[in-house]
Motif scaffolding. Structure first.
Motif, PDB file in Angstrom:
ATOM      1  N   ILE A  54      12.462   2.153  -1.488  1.00 50.40           N
ATOM      2  CA  ILE A  54      11.884   0.481  -1.546  1.00 50.40           C
ATOM      3  C   ILE A  54      11.065   0.480  -2.878  1.00 50.40           C
ATOM      4  O   ILE A  54      11.112  -0.441  -3.724  1.00 50.40           O
ATOM      5  CB  ILE A  54      10.753   0.320  -0.339  1.00 50.40           C
ATOM      6  N   ALA A  55      10.236   1.567  -3.228  1.00 52.96           N
ATOM      7  CA  ALA A  55       9.307   1.191  -4.185  1.00 52.96           C
ATOM      8  C   ALA A  55      10.079   1.517  -5.523  1.00 52.96           C
ATOM      9  O   ALA A  55      10.015   0.705  -6.587  1.00 52.96           O
ATOM     10  CB  ALA A  55       8.402   2.586  -4.205  1.00 52.96           C
ATOM     11  N   MET A  56      11.259   2.314  -5.529  1.00 51.94           N
ATOM     12  CA  MET A  56      12.102   2.163  -6.723  1.00 51.94           C
ATOM     13  C   MET A  56      12.902   1.040  -6.960  1.00 51.94           C
ATOM     14  O   MET A  56      12.889   0.448  -8.013  1.00 51.94           O
ATOM     15  CB  MET A  56      13.259   3.184  -6.421  1.00 51.94           C
ATOM     16  N   LEU A  57      13.186   0.397  -5.933  1.00 56.26           N
ATOM     17  CA  LEU A  57      14.064  -1.134  -6.028  1.00 56.26           C
ATOM     18  C   LEU A  57      12.891  -1.967  -6.598  1.00 56.26           C
ATOM     19  O   LEU A  57      13.294  -3.131  -7.373  1.00 56.26           O
ATOM     20  CB  LEU A  57      14.645  -1.435  -4.603  1.00 56.26           C
ATOM     21  N   PRO A  98       0.818  -1.257  -0.017  1.00 55.13           N
ATOM     22  CA  PRO A  98       0.020   0.150  -0.014  1.00 55.13           C
ATOM     23  C   PRO A  98       0.785   1.278  -0.068  1.00 55.13           C
ATOM     24  O   PRO A  98       0.509   2.119  -0.711  1.00 55.13           O
ATOM     25  CB  PRO A  98      -0.623  -0.254   1.148  1.00 55.13           C
ATOM     26  N   PHE A  99       2.044   1.341   0.724  1.00 54.72           N
ATOM     27  CA  PHE A  99       2.734   2.604   0.744  1.00 54.72           C
ATOM     28  C   PHE A  99       3.975   2.647  -0.050  1.00 54.72           C
ATOM     29  O   PHE A  99       4.693   3.509  -0.063  1.00 54.72           O
ATOM     30  CB  PHE A  99       3.041   2.778   2.403  1.00 54.72           C
ATOM     31  N   ALA A 100       4.148   1.363  -0.927  1.00 58.62           N
ATOM     32  CA  ALA A 100       5.695   1.465  -1.677  1.00 58.62           C
ATOM     33  C   ALA A 100       5.213   0.614  -2.554  1.00 58.62           C
ATOM     34  O   ALA A 100       5.733  -0.646  -2.946  1.00 58.62           O
ATOM     35  CB  ALA A 100       6.407   0.684  -0.665  1.00 58.62           C
ATOM     36  N   ALA A 101       4.661   1.224  -3.802  1.00 59.96           N
ATOM     37  CA  ALA A 101       4.048   0.606  -4.825  1.00 59.96           C
ATOM     38  C   ALA A 101       5.052   1.156  -6.123  1.00 59.96           C
ATOM     39  O   ALA A 101       5.344   2.323  -5.978  1.00 59.96           O
ATOM     40  CB  ALA A 101       2.569   0.907  -5.346  1.00 59.96           C
ATOM     41  N   PRO A 102       5.515   0.295  -6.758  1.00 62.32           N
ATOM     42  CA  PRO A 102       6.381   0.546  -8.033  1.00 62.32           C
ATOM     43  C   PRO A 102       5.586   1.721  -9.015  1.00 62.32           C
ATOM     44  O   PRO A 102       4.268   1.550  -9.025  1.00 62.32           O
ATOM     45  CB  PRO A 102       6.653  -0.945  -8.695  1.00 62.32           C
ATOM     46  N   ALA A 103       6.317   2.309  -9.808  1.00 63.39           N
ATOM     47  CA  ALA A 103       5.665   3.178 -10.722  1.00 63.39           C
ATOM     48  C   ALA A 103       6.753   3.437 -11.770  1.00 63.39           C
ATOM     49  O   ALA A 103       7.995   3.474 -11.575  1.00 63.39           O
ATOM     50  CB  ALA A 103       5.358   4.649 -10.215  1.00 63.39           C
ATOM     51  N   THR A 160       2.489  13.501   5.572  1.00 63.46           N
ATOM     52  CA  THR A 160       1.694  12.520   6.606  1.00 63.46           C
ATOM     53  C   THR A 160       1.797  11.025   5.968  1.00 63.46           C
ATOM     54  O   THR A 160       2.361  10.806   4.675  1.00 63.46           O
ATOM     55  CB  THR A 160       0.255  12.668   6.642  1.00 63.46           C
ATOM     56  N   ILE A 161       1.358  10.022   6.544  1.00 64.64           N
ATOM     57  CA  ILE A 161       1.471   8.613   6.009  1.00 64.64           C
ATOM     58  C   ILE A 161       0.778   8.652   4.886  1.00 64.64           C
ATOM     59  O   ILE A 161       1.078   7.792   4.040  1.00 64.64           O
ATOM     60  CB  ILE A 161       1.197   7.646   7.357  1.00 64.64           C
ATOM     61  N   ALA A 162      -0.273   9.420   4.701  1.00 62.76           N
ATOM     62  CA  ALA A 162      -1.234   9.211   3.396  1.00 62.76           C
ATOM     63  C   ALA A 162      -0.409  10.080   2.364  1.00 62.76           C
ATOM     64  O   ALA A 162      -1.324   9.731   1.211  1.00 62.76           O
ATOM     65  CB  ALA A 162      -2.682  10.032   3.937  1.00 62.76           C
ATOM     66  N   THR A 163       0.438  10.845   2.483  1.00 62.59           N
ATOM     67  CA  THR A 163       1.032  11.521   1.326  1.00 62.59           C
ATOM     68  C   THR A 163       1.592  10.446  -0.077  1.00 62.59           C
ATOM     69  O   THR A 163       2.284   9.714   0.546  1.00 62.59           O
ATOM     70  CB  THR A 163       2.142  12.379   1.609  1.00 62.59           C
ATOM     71  N   PRO A 164       0.940  10.739  -0.949  1.00 60.43           N
ATOM     72  CA  PRO A 164       1.463   9.648  -2.036  1.00 60.43           C
ATOM     73  C   PRO A 164       2.801   9.793  -2.334  1.00 60.43           C
ATOM     74  O   PRO A 164       3.179  11.026  -2.262  1.00 60.43           O
ATOM     75  CB  PRO A 164       0.626  10.007  -3.376  1.00 60.43           C
ATOM     76  N   LEU A 165       3.342   8.949  -2.919  1.00 61.20           N
ATOM     77  CA  LEU A 165       4.864   8.951  -3.402  1.00 61.20           C
ATOM     78  C   LEU A 165       5.261   9.958  -4.541  1.00 61.20           C
ATOM     79  O   LEU A 165       6.177  10.712  -4.458  1.00 61.20           O
ATOM     80  CB  LEU A 165       5.702   7.482  -3.641  1.00 61.20           C
ATOM     81  N   ALA A 166       4.157   9.957  -5.243  1.00 62.24           N
ATOM     82  CA  ALA A 166       4.135  10.881  -6.517  1.00 62.24           C
ATOM     83  C   ALA A 166       4.180  12.345  -5.814  1.00 62.24           C
ATOM     84  O   ALA A 166       5.150  13.183  -6.644  1.00 62.24           O
ATOM     85  CB  ALA A 166       2.907  10.711  -7.292  1.00 62.24           C
ATOM     86  N   THR A 167       3.658  12.881  -4.709  1.00 60.50           N
ATOM     87  CA  THR A 167       3.839  14.026  -4.316  1.00 60.50           C
ATOM     88  C   THR A 167       5.162  14.238  -3.850  1.00 60.50           C
ATOM     89  O   THR A 167       5.827  15.100  -3.888  1.00 60.50           O
ATOM     90  CB  THR A 167       2.614  14.222  -3.008  1.00 60.50           C
ATOM     91  N   VAL A 168       5.810  13.374  -3.176  1.00 63.45           N
ATOM     92  CA  VAL A 168       7.105  13.429  -2.621  1.00 63.45           C
ATOM     93  C   VAL A 168       7.889  13.762  -3.797  1.00 63.45           C
ATOM     94  O   VAL A 168       8.931  14.275  -3.773  1.00 63.45           O
ATOM     95  CB  VAL A 168       7.520  11.971  -1.554  1.00 63.45           C
TER      96      VAL A 168
END
Length: 293
Positions: A192-195, A123-128, A168-176
């Motif tokens: 993690i998601a990058m790897l 849920p918090f570390a999905a590849p893209a 916050t924990i809800a901030t998407p990785l796309a925003t980061v």
């Protein structure tokens, strides 16, 4: 390094809670680099039901039920550990990352030390695609796995800003990725998601870090905090911890509490309550060397 960790979490509710059920992952786990000789968790008020078990990943998990009215909950964890620096191969001598990816599929392992489940999205570390493109600048064809991982760790440290409260924990990785700022859990999830986007296994690690006050200042009680980093699976070595927030390999100043696919598997305290209304949470952490080296 011998360390004592004291972590006090206090919930204060505006209204009375009639029933509350929670679980906590606050006890450090024994690893090849960490010995645990004391681990205690105290809950106030005293629960009517309390117990503990190991979760799927082998993390110590305390669970408790409060069925008497209360307006405040305090959870205190005190632990003592002995942490040793990791012994790692020279990064340039590790297998090419493509071979590591293939080896992962040839030697499928599951369970507490398993690697395969850490390849897939969580849920918090999905590849893209954008995360894969960023990682590929470090993971060039044939490059040794740890050499490439160290380079990616450094790039995240160099190109992203640590800004407390920015996410916050809800901030998407796309925003980061877009804002180029976050905190330790964001940078751990990001790497993690990058790897995983490259087909590599990477897990989320939670724990603590010994911190030092600025020169000339006294360290404040309760000023430490929980920390998060990650680990990447390397053939012949196992999982290797990496901290992109500080651009380093976690050493004897890091205390490992739990690991999983992402933060959702290792949340220090979570639960449900009936009543309570709005509430505040205060966490105070002290990590103290017992015999500084």
């Amino acid at each position: 390094m011998k360390l004592e960790v004291k972590h006090v979490t206090t919930y204060v509710y505006e209204d009375v809670v009639s029933v509350g059920q929670s679980e906590a992952k606050l006890r450090p786990r024994a690893t090849r680099n960490q010995e645990v000789w004391l681990s205690e968790v105290t809950i106030e008020p005293t629960p009517s039901v309390q117990g503990s078990h190991r979760d799927y990943f082998g993390n110590h998990t305390d669970y408790f039920l409060l069925d008497r009215p209360h307006a405040e909950l305090r959870v205190t964890a005190v632990s003592r550990v002995n942490v040793h620096p990791p012994r790692l191969p020279e990064p340039a001598q590790t297998a090419p990352w493509e071979r590591a990816r293939q080896k992962l599929r040839e030697t499928i392992t599951v369970g507490p030390e398993g690697a395969m489940e850490h390849v897939f999205p969580s849920p918090f570390a999905a590849p893209a695609p954008e995360l894969k493109a960023y990682a590929e600048k470090s993971f060039t064809p044939g490059r040794p796995l740890l050499e490439a991982a160290f380079d990616l760790r450094h790039r995240i440290f160099d190109e992203f800003d640590y800004v407390s409260g920015s996410t916050t924990i809800a901030t998407p990785l796309a925003t980061v990725m877009r804002t180029r700022k976050g905190v330790c859990q964001d940078f751990a999830h990001l790497m993690i998601a990058m790897l995983r986007s490259l087909g590599l296994a990477s897990r989320y690690v939670s724990g603590y870090l010994v911190t030092q006050p600025p020169p000339g200042q006294v360290k404040l009680q309760g000023a430490d905090a929980s920390h998060a980093w990650l680990a990447v699976w390397c053939p012949g070595v196992g999982f290797v911890d990496l901290d992109p927030t500080n651009d380093t390999v976690p050493d004897a100043s890091y205390v490992t509490t739990a690991w999983g696919r992402d933060f959702g598997d290792v949340s220090p305290i979570k639960g449900v309550v009936l009543g309570g209304g709005p509430h505040t949470v205060h966490a105070a952490v002290d990590v103290t060397p017992i015999d500084p080296q």
